[in-house]
Design a protein around this motif. Structure first.
Motif, PDB file in Angstrom:
ATOM      1  N   TRP A   2      -3.196 -12.464  10.715  1.00  0.00           N
ATOM      2  CA  TRP A   2      -3.051 -11.014  10.732  1.00  0.00           C
ATOM      3  C   TRP A   2      -3.652 -10.501  12.013  1.00  0.00           C
ATOM      4  O   TRP A   2      -4.835 -10.615  12.196  1.00  0.00           O
ATOM      5  CB  TRP A   2      -3.749 -10.354   9.526  1.00  0.00           C
ATOM      6  N   GLU A  20      -3.202 -13.745   4.942  1.00  0.00           N
ATOM      7  CA  GLU A  20      -3.775 -12.918   6.008  1.00  0.00           C
ATOM      8  C   GLU A  20      -5.152 -13.453   6.368  1.00  0.00           C
ATOM      9  O   GLU A  20      -5.955 -13.762   5.476  1.00  0.00           O
ATOM     10  CB  GLU A  20      -3.970 -11.459   5.566  1.00  0.00           C
ATOM     11  N   PHE A  28       0.784  -1.252   0.000  1.00  0.00           N
ATOM     12  CA  PHE A  28       0.000   0.000   0.000  1.00  0.00           C
ATOM     13  C   PHE A  28       0.814   1.299   0.000  1.00  0.00           C
ATOM     14  O   PHE A  28       0.286   2.347  -0.331  1.00  0.00           O
ATOM     15  CB  PHE A  28      -0.953   0.075   1.207  1.00  0.00           C
ATOM     16  N   TYR A  63     -11.018 -11.916   5.032  1.00  0.00           N
ATOM     17  CA  TYR A  63     -11.570 -11.370   6.271  1.00  0.00           C
ATOM     18  C   TYR A  63     -13.075 -11.538   6.416  1.00  0.00           C
ATOM     19  O   TYR A  63     -13.574 -11.835   7.482  1.00  0.00           O
ATOM     20  CB  TYR A  63     -11.243  -9.866   6.379  1.00  0.00           C
ATOM     21  N   GLU A 102      -3.504   0.782  11.821  1.00  0.00           N
ATOM     22  CA  GLU A 102      -4.470   0.178  10.905  1.00  0.00           C
ATOM     23  C   GLU A 102      -4.972   1.240   9.893  1.00  0.00           C
ATOM     24  O   GLU A 102      -6.135   1.617   9.877  1.00  0.00           O
ATOM     25  CB  GLU A 102      -5.601  -0.465  11.724  1.00  0.00           C
ATOM     26  N   TRP A 103      -4.075   1.750   9.074  1.00  0.00           N
ATOM     27  CA  TRP A 103      -4.405   2.680   7.981  1.00  0.00           C
ATOM     28  C   TRP A 103      -5.331   3.801   8.472  1.00  0.00           C
ATOM     29  O   TRP A 103      -5.012   4.396   9.492  1.00  0.00           O
ATOM     30  CB  TRP A 103      -4.956   1.893   6.786  1.00  0.00           C
ATOM     31  N   PHE A 118      -5.723  -5.623  15.863  1.00  0.00           N
ATOM     32  CA  PHE A 118      -5.783  -6.913  15.165  1.00  0.00           C
ATOM     33  C   PHE A 118      -4.752  -7.910  15.705  1.00  0.00           C
ATOM     34  O   PHE A 118      -4.624  -9.013  15.170  1.00  0.00           O
ATOM     35  CB  PHE A 118      -5.496  -6.720  13.666  1.00  0.00           C
ATOM     36  N   TRP A 156     -17.443  -5.755  10.525  1.00  0.00           N
ATOM     37  CA  TRP A 156     -17.297  -6.723   9.425  1.00  0.00           C
ATOM     38  C   TRP A 156     -17.917  -8.050   9.847  1.00  0.00           C
ATOM     39  O   TRP A 156     -17.667  -8.522  10.968  1.00  0.00           O
ATOM     40  CB  TRP A 156     -15.820  -6.982   9.095  1.00  0.00           C
ATOM     41  N   ASN A 189       0.794  -6.414  -2.284  1.00  0.00           N
ATOM     42  CA  ASN A 189      -0.316  -6.768  -1.414  1.00  0.00           C
ATOM     43  C   ASN A 189      -1.613  -6.146  -1.914  1.00  0.00           C
ATOM     44  O   ASN A 189      -1.687  -4.934  -2.138  1.00  0.00           O
ATOM     45  CB  ASN A 189      -0.043  -6.251   0.009  1.00  0.00           C
ATOM     46  N   HIS A 231      -6.625 -10.123  -1.978  1.00  0.00           N
ATOM     47  CA  HIS A 231      -7.717  -9.904  -1.029  1.00  0.00           C
ATOM     48  C   HIS A 231      -9.011 -10.360  -1.689  1.00  0.00           C
ATOM     49  O   HIS A 231      -9.439  -9.797  -2.680  1.00  0.00           O
ATOM     50  CB  HIS A 231      -7.824  -8.412  -0.674  1.00  0.00           C
ATOM     51  N   ASN A 240      -5.796 -13.389   1.132  1.00  0.00           N
ATOM     52  CA  ASN A 240      -6.085 -12.595   2.327  1.00  0.00           C
ATOM     53  C   ASN A 240      -7.605 -12.599   2.481  1.00  0.00           C
ATOM     54  O   ASN A 240      -8.312 -12.074   1.619  1.00  0.00           O
ATOM     55  CB  ASN A 240      -5.630 -11.142   2.157  1.00  0.00           C
TER      56      ASN A 240
HETATM   57  C1  BGC Z   1      -4.397  -5.420   4.686  1.00  0.00           C
HETATM   58  C2  BGC Z   1      -3.769  -5.097   6.034  1.00  0.00           C
HETATM   59  C3  BGC Z   1      -4.818  -4.608   6.990  1.00  0.00           C
HETATM   60  C4  BGC Z   1      -5.852  -5.684   7.166  1.00  0.00           C
HETATM   61  C5  BGC Z   1      -6.959  -5.345   8.157  1.00  0.00           C
HETATM   62  C6  BGC Z   1      -5.714  -6.161   4.797  1.00  0.00           C
HETATM   63  O1  BGC Z   1      -6.572  -5.785   3.784  1.00  0.00           O
HETATM   64  O2  BGC Z   1      -3.490  -6.089   3.875  1.00  0.00           O
HETATM   65  O3  BGC Z   1      -2.761  -4.158   5.809  1.00  0.00           O
HETATM   66  O4  BGC Z   1      -4.309  -4.198   8.208  1.00  0.00           O
HETATM   67  O5  BGC Z   1      -6.474  -5.915   5.930  1.00  0.00           O
HETATM   68  O6  BGC Z   1      -7.708  -4.269   7.725  1.00  0.00           O
END
Ligand code: BGC
Length: 427
Positions: free
Chosen positions: A365, A330, A114, A281, A372-373, A381, A304, A157, A219, A279
């Motif tokens: 992760w 992740e 990123f 989530y 966290e951005w 996390f 989420w 990534n 992702h 990755n």
């Molecule tokens: C990213 C991570 C981020 C994580 C949780 C992923 O999409 O690669 O950098 O911290 O999600 O949001």
């Protein structure tokens, strides 16, 4: 309740340079912070100060019995200005990589996660096809200096998350809202990966190594219609799936660029992954062209949905495209109180263990709480708690659970009862 991991499954942890290192680097996320765009006003300059505390972190990982670590390097730190290489920074990373190796920890190295140096950002970063060469120069440098210490690489990534958040939703730097720019970024990043894939292989081969493995961290999420009997919901789910992940997965993996991505004449059909890197989530519940969350479903602290089966649904789909070993690069959750993380991990490892897919690695992760951005320090996390004021690390209960799973190569009835059974999700 009991889970026995398949023989080939190894557990590890992941992180990213900007999210843990700290330091006043000239990159787009420090710039974004300076312009007031981080929700809790925290700054990547602080993060977890890993750049100085790397040895302590490596020791803690070793104590936690971790054998696989996905980590990144910071482009803006290595190349603060165009054409410049900071040799001290290279020496620093070499020392870290060497030390990890001595602790028996195998590194999977992420080259781009990123963050761009400002000199690259000012040139238009990945929106411009002619900028691809700067990224490739960086890849070449990385393999030259770290190629003897690292065999496994993630080139980029989550190109889809980067492209959409930065150029379509405008929530990440540089804050653009243009679909055509987002499409250009995805197309150019796909070219970047393919060329980097070829370059890393040929460079390491000429160094005498036969063990090179390269992929990109993809992702993926499930897009399900909110109402499966509503044709509009179904069409939107299919389109979002294709725009966000379908087209780019195919382009990067096989070199087949399909609409809306832009074909490149110098890329031919091929196979450009040595392993599938996922990755995962959450799932999106779709009723239009936007993100939606299923009602009455378990959710994490960022809202989420927690949907373990989605991991297998997405991965199985990609495995059809290219049959390669699968690394979950992740998977994790925002759980500020560490109230349900162990349950989340258990449920995701359960679906992994029950599936027939060749999933050989699982990187949680994140190793520790981190920057966290746009959420800043407010979204935790980690398996390891970070006190940002003192930078003190404390292994969380979920971190202890993780170590026990590594030791037992599975989750025994006893472990389940101790760490998972008492936990509840919130809705
Ligand atoms: C990213 C991570 C981020 C994580 C949780 C992923 O999409 O690669 O950098 O911290 O999600 O949001």
């Amino acid at each position: 309740m009991e889970i026995k991991f398949k023989d080939q499954l190894s557990l590890g942890v992941a992180s990213a340079a900007t999210q843990i290192e700290g330091g006043n680097c000239e990159h787009n996320w420090n710039d974004w912070y300076t312009r007031g765009n981080i929700k809790d006003h925290s700054s990547p300059v602080r993060a977890t100060d890993h750049y100085h505390l790397w040895k302590e972190d490596a020791d803690l990982m070793a104590l936690m019995k971790i054998k696989h670590y996905r980590m990144g390097v910071e482009w803006a730190r290595i190349c603060p200005n165009e054409g410049e290489v900071d040799e001290e920074v290279i020496a620093h990373y070499r020392e870290e990589l060497q030390y990890l190796k001595e602790q028996g920890i195998t590194v999977l190295l992420t080259i781009h996660h990123f963050t761009n140096p400002m000199w690259f950002e000012r040139k238009g970063a990945f929106t411009q096809k002619e900028n691809i060469r700067y990224f490739l120069d960086f890849v070449k440098l990385i393999v030259n200096v770290f190629g003897g210490l690292v065999a496994e690489y993630i080139t980029i990534n989550e190109p889809n998350v980067y492209a959409t958040n930065s150029y379509y939703f405008g929530e990440w730097p540089p804050g653009e809202k243009s679909l055509s720019q987002a499409v250009s970024v995805m197309s150019n990043m796909a070219i970047c990966h393919i060329k980097a894939y070829q370059m890393i292989h040929s460079m390491r081969e000429s160094m005498g190594y036969q063990d090179t493995k390269v992929s990109f961290a993809n992702h993926v999420r499930v897009f399900d219609p909110q109402n499966p009997r509503n044709p509009w919901h179904c069409i939107c789910a299919k389109l979002l799936d294709w725009f966000f992940q379908g087209a780019i997965t195919e382009a990067i993996s096989t070199g087949d660029f399909k609409w809306p991505l832009k074909r490149s004449k110098d890329i031919s059909h091929g196979e450009y992954l040595d392993f599938i890197a996922i990755n995962y989530y959450t799932r999106s519940t779709v009723s239009g062209f936007g993100d939606g969350v299923k009602q009455d479903a378990p959710k994490n602290d960022l809202g989420w949905e927690i949907y373990p089966e989605g991991l297998i649904r997405c991965t199985a789909h990609i495995y059809q495209l290219l049959k390669r070993p699968i690394y979950i690069t992740e998977n994790g959750t925002c759980d500020n109180q560490d109230a349900f993380r162990s349950k989340y991990i258990y449920e995701h490892l359960k679906v992994i263990s029950e599936s027939n897919l060749p999933i050989t690695r699982y990187y949680h992760w994140c190793y520790c709480d981190n920057f966290e951005w746009v959420e800043g320090e407010s979204a935790r996390f980690g398996l390891v708690h970070v006190n940002y004021e003192t930078q003190e690390r404390t292994i969380k209960t979920s971190g202890r659970f993780f170590t026990r799973m590594i030791e037992e190569s599975g989750i025994s009835e006893e472990l389940y009862r101790e760490y998972v059974e008492p936990l509840k999700y919130h809705y």
